[in-house]
Design a protein around this motif. Structure first.
Motif, PDB file in Angstrom:
ATOM      1  N   ASP A 236      -5.270   5.971  -5.808  1.00 14.09           N
ATOM      2  CA  ASP A 236      -5.584   5.109  -5.080  1.00 14.09           C
ATOM      3  C   ASP A 236      -4.300   4.744  -4.113  1.00 14.09           C
ATOM      4  O   ASP A 236      -3.664   3.861  -3.969  1.00 14.09           O
ATOM      5  CB  ASP A 236      -5.447   3.769  -5.738  1.00 14.09           C
ATOM      6  CG  ASP A 236      -6.130   2.679  -5.022  1.00 14.09           C
ATOM      7  OD1 ASP A 236      -6.815   2.963  -3.855  1.00 14.09           O
ATOM      8  OD2 ASP A 236      -6.043   1.455  -5.419  1.00 14.09           O
ATOM      9  N   VAL A 237      -4.000   5.756  -3.394  1.00 12.38           N
ATOM     10  CA  VAL A 237      -2.930   5.803  -1.954  1.00 12.38           C
ATOM     11  C   VAL A 237      -3.499   6.107  -0.687  1.00 12.38           C
ATOM     12  O   VAL A 237      -4.655   6.819  -0.825  1.00 12.38           O
ATOM     13  CB  VAL A 237      -1.530   6.230  -2.404  1.00 12.38           C
ATOM     14  CG1 VAL A 237      -0.979   5.977  -3.769  1.00 12.38           C
ATOM     15  CG2 VAL A 237      -2.098   7.950  -2.489  1.00 12.38           C
ATOM     16  N   GLU A 238      -2.930   6.000   0.171  1.00 10.95           N
ATOM     17  CA  GLU A 238      -3.495   6.178   1.456  1.00 10.95           C
ATOM     18  C   GLU A 238      -2.728   7.441   2.143  1.00 10.95           C
ATOM     19  O   GLU A 238      -1.730   7.761   1.858  1.00 10.95           O
ATOM     20  CB  GLU A 238      -3.167   4.722   2.656  1.00 10.95           C
ATOM     21  CG  GLU A 238      -3.920   5.137   3.765  1.00 10.95           C
ATOM     22  CD  GLU A 238      -3.312   3.981   4.907  1.00 10.95           C
ATOM     23  OE1 GLU A 238      -3.624   2.771   4.121  1.00 10.95           O
ATOM     24  OE2 GLU A 238      -3.205   4.117   5.931  1.00 10.95           O
ATOM     25  N   VAL A 239      -3.640   8.235   2.638  1.00  8.66           N
ATOM     26  CA  VAL A 239      -3.122   9.457   3.225  1.00  8.66           C
ATOM     27  C   VAL A 239      -2.810   9.256   4.714  1.00  8.66           C
ATOM     28  O   VAL A 239      -3.701   8.847   5.386  1.00  8.66           O
ATOM     29  CB  VAL A 239      -4.018  10.731   3.272  1.00  8.66           C
ATOM     30  CG1 VAL A 239      -3.563  11.920   3.805  1.00  8.66           C
ATOM     31  CG2 VAL A 239      -4.393  11.054   1.611  1.00  8.66           C
ATOM     32  N   VAL A 240      -1.763   9.630   5.295  1.00  3.99           N
ATOM     33  CA  VAL A 240      -1.409   9.698   6.599  1.00  3.99           C
ATOM     34  C   VAL A 240      -1.290  11.194   6.938  1.00  3.99           C
ATOM     35  O   VAL A 240      -0.477  11.728   6.830  1.00  3.99           O
ATOM     36  CB  VAL A 240      -0.058   9.145   7.090  1.00  3.99           C
ATOM     37  CG1 VAL A 240       0.348   9.036   8.704  1.00  3.99           C
ATOM     38  CG2 VAL A 240       0.129   7.383   6.418  1.00  3.99           C
TER      39      VAL A 240
ATOM     40  N   ALA B 230      -5.812  14.970  -0.450  1.00  5.03           N
ATOM     41  CA  ALA B 230      -6.521  13.742  -0.273  1.00  5.03           C
ATOM     42  C   ALA B 230      -7.295  13.547  -1.736  1.00  5.03           C
ATOM     43  O   ALA B 230      -7.411  12.235  -1.986  1.00  5.03           O
ATOM     44  CB  ALA B 230      -7.872  14.154   0.843  1.00  5.03           C
TER      45      ALA B 230
ATOM     46  N   ALA C 272      -4.594  11.666  -3.402  1.00  2.00           N
ATOM     47  CA  ALA C 272      -4.456  10.126  -3.010  1.00  2.00           C
ATOM     48  C   ALA C 272      -5.698   9.255  -3.554  1.00  2.00           C
ATOM     49  O   ALA C 272      -5.444   8.280  -3.808  1.00  2.00           O
ATOM     50  CB  ALA C 272      -4.765  10.323  -1.441  1.00  2.00           C
ATOM     51  N   ARG C 273      -7.056   9.974  -3.590  1.00  2.00           N
ATOM     52  CA  ARG C 273      -7.893   9.193  -4.256  1.00  2.00           C
ATOM     53  C   ARG C 273      -7.682   8.678  -5.617  1.00  2.00           C
ATOM     54  O   ARG C 273      -7.683   7.509  -6.041  1.00  2.00           O
ATOM     55  CB  ARG C 273      -9.342   9.938  -4.075  1.00  2.00           C
ATOM     56  CG  ARG C 273      -9.874   9.686  -2.735  1.00  2.00           C
ATOM     57  CD  ARG C 273     -11.373  10.121  -2.955  1.00  2.00           C
ATOM     58  NE  ARG C 273     -11.606  11.443  -3.433  1.00  2.00           N
ATOM     59  CZ  ARG C 273     -11.575  12.713  -2.555  1.00  2.00           C
ATOM     60  NH1 ARG C 273     -11.073  12.707  -1.453  1.00  2.00           N
ATOM     61  NH2 ARG C 273     -11.950  13.684  -3.156  1.00  2.00           N
TER      62      ARG C 273
ATOM     63  N   ARG D 161       0.985  -1.268  -0.079  1.00  2.00           N
ATOM     64  CA  ARG D 161      -0.174  -0.134  -0.056  1.00  2.00           C
ATOM     65  C   ARG D 161       1.040   1.378   0.020  1.00  2.00           C
ATOM     66  O   ARG D 161       1.674   1.519   0.825  1.00  2.00           O
ATOM     67  CB  ARG D 161      -0.887   0.070   1.248  1.00  2.00           C
ATOM     68  CG  ARG D 161      -1.915   1.142   1.484  1.00  2.00           C
ATOM     69  CD  ARG D 161      -3.178   0.604   0.838  1.00  2.00           C
ATOM     70  NE  ARG D 161      -4.337   1.428   0.997  1.00  2.00           N
ATOM     71  CZ  ARG D 161      -4.888   2.023  -0.265  1.00  2.00           C
ATOM     72  NH1 ARG D 161      -4.399   1.721  -1.498  1.00  2.00           N
ATOM     73  NH2 ARG D 161      -5.709   2.997  -0.288  1.00  2.00           N
TER      74      ARG D 161
ATOM     75  N   HIS E 299       5.369   3.827   9.071  1.00  2.00           N
ATOM     76  CA  HIS E 299       5.043   3.245   7.861  1.00  2.00           C
ATOM     77  C   HIS E 299       6.269   2.974   7.031  1.00  2.00           C
ATOM     78  O   HIS E 299       6.152   3.112   5.747  1.00  2.00           O
ATOM     79  CB  HIS E 299       4.121   4.120   7.207  1.00  2.00           C
ATOM     80  CG  HIS E 299       2.568   4.503   7.929  1.00  2.00           C
ATOM     81  ND1 HIS E 299       1.772   3.631   8.101  1.00  2.00           N
ATOM     82  CD2 HIS E 299       2.636   5.373   8.783  1.00  2.00           C
ATOM     83  CE1 HIS E 299       0.984   3.885   8.800  1.00  2.00           C
ATOM     84  NE2 HIS E 299       1.304   5.206   9.179  1.00  2.00           N
TER      85      HIS E 299
ATOM     86  N   SER F  61       6.581   2.270   3.008  1.00  2.00           N
ATOM     87  CA  SER F  61       5.449   2.555   2.159  1.00  2.00           C
ATOM     88  C   SER F  61       5.375   4.083   1.786  1.00  2.00           C
ATOM     89  O   SER F  61       4.320   4.300   0.942  1.00  2.00           O
ATOM     90  CB  SER F  61       4.270   1.808   3.008  1.00  2.00           C
ATOM     91  OG  SER F  61       4.160   2.425   3.870  1.00  2.00           O
TER      92      SER F  61
ATOM     93  N   ARG G 131       1.687   5.348   0.732  1.00  2.00           N
ATOM     94  CA  ARG G 131       1.136   6.211   1.531  1.00  2.00           C
ATOM     95  C   ARG G 131       2.038   7.433   1.221  1.00  2.00           C
ATOM     96  O   ARG G 131       3.132   7.424   0.904  1.00  2.00           O
ATOM     97  CB  ARG G 131       1.522   5.763   2.977  1.00  2.00           C
ATOM     98  CG  ARG G 131       0.896   4.471   3.491  1.00  2.00           C
ATOM     99  CD  ARG G 131       0.766   4.284   4.770  1.00  2.00           C
ATOM    100  NE  ARG G 131      -0.018   3.043   4.993  1.00  2.00           N
ATOM    101  CZ  ARG G 131       0.128   1.740   4.969  1.00  2.00           C
ATOM    102  NH1 ARG G 131       1.439   1.579   4.594  1.00  2.00           N
ATOM    103  NH2 ARG G 131      -0.817   0.949   5.317  1.00  2.00           N
TER     104      ARG G 131
END
Ligand SMILES: Cc1ncc(COP(=O)(O)O)c(C=O)c1O
Length: 453
Positions: A193-197, A186, A189-190, A172, A218, A221, A174
């Protein structure tokens, strides 16, 4: 009746009349000092007033322009009005706004060196000047894209590509940023297709320690850390130097989202707040915000533009002529292809007035923000939510609920007094002045405060 296909392009008496009408309107609007603030009408009302304008035979330039001037334009808020203090205002210099006409009139294409070398050269001079102001190395460069959202997305795509090239293969991906980071992170990131920390902090400032902890948690990643150089809500500048230490220690890409605030690095008053920008891998700043250019323009600059080029160049048979050269083609540096050279209005304005007046204009907005913050602190019944760092002043009217702010804001616009929309922080509604227009005065601001009595 024949369709007369060349009617739209040939220089005929009709063409001359159309061009004269449009230039005359533009001339009046550019030199107008009393354009009302205006306000939106409901869609049904606009349909009723404007009627059907797109027809088989056309309604003619005179009628269409008349509708624009008297129905459509008055239903658009005048964003360059000094009493427009919502969101992030836009206040194009007269030279920049006027030159936008030239960009259209000249049918310039800004995607490739082959087609637009002269325009791209001028845009690149502006990017070079900005890179120097930010302390980036001689090899830094990039492109003007449509806005900060696309600038952030393009930079993050390049960052992930660079991490891939270095062999990173996490389950994943990040990206780390402050909880105060702009919503476009955000959004990027959408899309990716990645995650926001999103790292929270008590005072809204993202610091090196917190970034270090997130990178450790993390490990392997995270492909980028985003430092915000002027948050939209408060104008808060993250601890960029501390964050740069953390990203350097972990070999992670540092992106600076300075869409709103990085322009304040031009001001001697606030320059030091941005220490560490010179270590960024990519930065953005929006000329349509605090660099007095018209919509829509974001300067995206990479420390190593080759990484941007490798991530973004589109390949197709019909484009080989462009991509099989080492030419500097702006299309190659972001998620876009066809582009107008939208950096040219800023180039013309900078060339016309010089950089010094930009520094002064930015400094005076910051001075004004501090002045009105003092006034608010001294005024009974008002609470300053925090001292401004840049040009955003957030305050509460004691005892007011959301409905009070909403009513007040709507009346302010209805009365054509000012455009100030409510905002909120930590679940509490507040009022917010975003000050950058050099024509905004303390009297405008205190006049607005008086309406909250
Ligand atoms: C800090 C920040 N980043 C990104 C953006 C997005 O920029 P744009 O609206 O040009 O897409 C904004 C817009 O206000 C912003 O303030």
């Amino acid at each position: 009746m024949t369709a007369q296909p060349s009617r739209m392009h040939d220089v005929t008496p009709e063409t001359r009349a159309i061009v004269d009408l449009v230039l005359d309107y533009s001339h009046r609007r550019l030199l107008s000092e009393d354009t009302p603030l205006d306000k939106p009408l409901a869609a049904a009302e606009l349909t009723r007033l404007a009627g059907r304008t797109v027809t088989e035979a056309g309604i003619g330039a005179r009628k269409a322009l008349g509708l624009f001037e008297h129905v459509l334009a008055p239903s658009c808020i005048t964003t360059d009005d000094p009493r427009y203090l919502s969101f992030i205002p836009s206040a194009p210099s007269k030279a920049a706004a006027a030159f936008d006409l030239v960009v259209s009139a000249s049918a310039l294409y800004g995607g490739s060196w082959l087609e637009g070398a002269g325009a791209v050269h001028a845009e690149n001079e502006v990017l070079r000047w900005l890179a120097d102001e930010f302390g980036l190395p001689a090899g830094a460069g990039g492109v003007f894209v449509q806005g900060g959202t696309l600038g952030n997305l393009s930079a993050l795509v390049a960052a992930r590509e660079a991490a891939r090239e270095q062999g990173l293969r996490p389950d994943r991906w990040r990206v780390v940023c402050s909880a105060e980071a702009h919503s476009s992170i955000a959004s990027a990131a959408r899309v990716m297709d990645v995650e926001v920390v999103a790292v929270p902090s008590d005072d809204g400032v993202l610091r090196g320690e917190a970034v270090r902890a997130a990178l450790e948690e993390h490990q392997g990643s995270v492909f980028a850390v985003v430092a915000t150089a002027g948050s939209t809500n408060f104008g808060i500048v993250d601890d960029i130097a501390g964050i740069a230490d953390a990203t350097a220690a972990h070999g992670v890409w540092l992106h600076i989202d300075g869409a709103y605030g990085l322009a304040a690095m031009l001001s001697p008053r606030t320059r030091d707040l941005f220490r560490g920008v010179e270590r960024a891998d990519s930065v953005i700043v929006d000329p349509h915000k605090w660099l007095f250019a018209p919509f829509d323009a974001c300067a995206l600059i990479y420390r190593d533009p080759e990484l941007g080029r490798r991530a973004h160049t589109q390949h197709a048979e019909y484009l080989d002529t462009l991509t099989q050269t080492s030419d500097w083609s702006p299309s190659d540096f972001a998620a876009h292809l066809t582009r107008r050279p939208r950096g040219l209005p800023l180039w013309f304005s900078l060339a016309t007035y010089g950089a010094g007046v930009y520094r002064d204009a930015i400094t005076s907005a910051i001075d004004l923000a501090h002045e009105v913050a003092d006034v608010i602190e001294a005024r009974p019944g008002f609470t300053l939510v925090r001292r401004p760092q840049l040009g955003v002043v957030v305050f509460e009217r004691d005892g007011w609920e959301k409905a009070d702010y909403d009513r007040w804001s709507a009346k302010l616009l209805d009365d054509q007094h000012a455009f100030v929309t409510p905002s909120s922080h930590a679940g509490r509604t507040n009022a917010r002045f975003a000050i950058l227009n050099p024509r905004t005065s303390l009297a405008h601001l205190t006049g607005i405060l008086d309406t909250m009595a």
